[in-house]
Design a protein around this motif. Structure first.
Motif: not given
Length: 165
Positions: A33, A36, A39, A55-59, A66-67
């Motif tokens: 996390e 990120n 989230g 779990y969706r997020y941007r690094d 979006e990952e």
């Protein structure tokens, strides 16, 4: 590890109401996390009784794609539904204890029994400063070091602000 007495959970979680999307407002992040933004945790009941934990997020940047990481969770304490195990990477499983929950299911506080990891999540991408301070106090009362929590930017203008990752 701070340790201390066993981590106390809420008395009861209605799993149907708990399912859905939660914005990660703040956390004591684990390695997956850190850094990120945007989230979100999404929980969905499965036919086999387990729970999809997505779990969706941007690094690191709102410009990043979006990952998604997909894990599985299962209820350990069926009397309360407040103690789960979660697995994103085999064979690592970790405790997920729901230690605070709004009666309207608008915010939740989740802790790990080691007290080295914690999450404040809400149905909306922001909570009031007063609510946030109250949730930090809840974590402190359960033996967490609330100074370790970092806010997770949910909007681009939050990046770089005080208290945010």
């Amino acid at each position: 590890m701070r340790g201390g007495p066993p981590l106390e959970t809420v008395d009861r979680v209605d799993l149907e109401r708990y399912m859905g999307q939660w914005y990660v407002i703040a956390n004591i992040p684990y390695f997956g996390e850190r850094g990120n933004v945007a989230g979100r945790a999404i929980y969905r009941m499965r036919d086999d009784g387990r729970i999809d934990d997505i779990y969706r997020y941007r690094d690191g940047s709102f410009d990043a794609p979006e990952e998604e990481m997909t894990g599985v969770a299962w209820v350990v304490d069926e009397e309360t539904n407040a103690e789960w195990k979660v697995q994103f990477y085999w064979p690592i499983r970790f405790g997920y204890y729901i230690i605070g929950l709004d009666e309207d299911y608008q915010w939740t506080v989740v802790g790990h029994p080691s007290r080295e990891y914690a999450w404040i999540m809400a149905r909306e991408p922001v909570v009031s400063d007063e609510r946030y301070e109250a949730l930090l106090a809840l974590l402190e009362a359960r033996g967490f070091d609330s100074s370790q929590l970092q806010k997770v930017p949910q909007r681009p203008e939050q990046v770089g602000q005080r208290g945010f990752q």
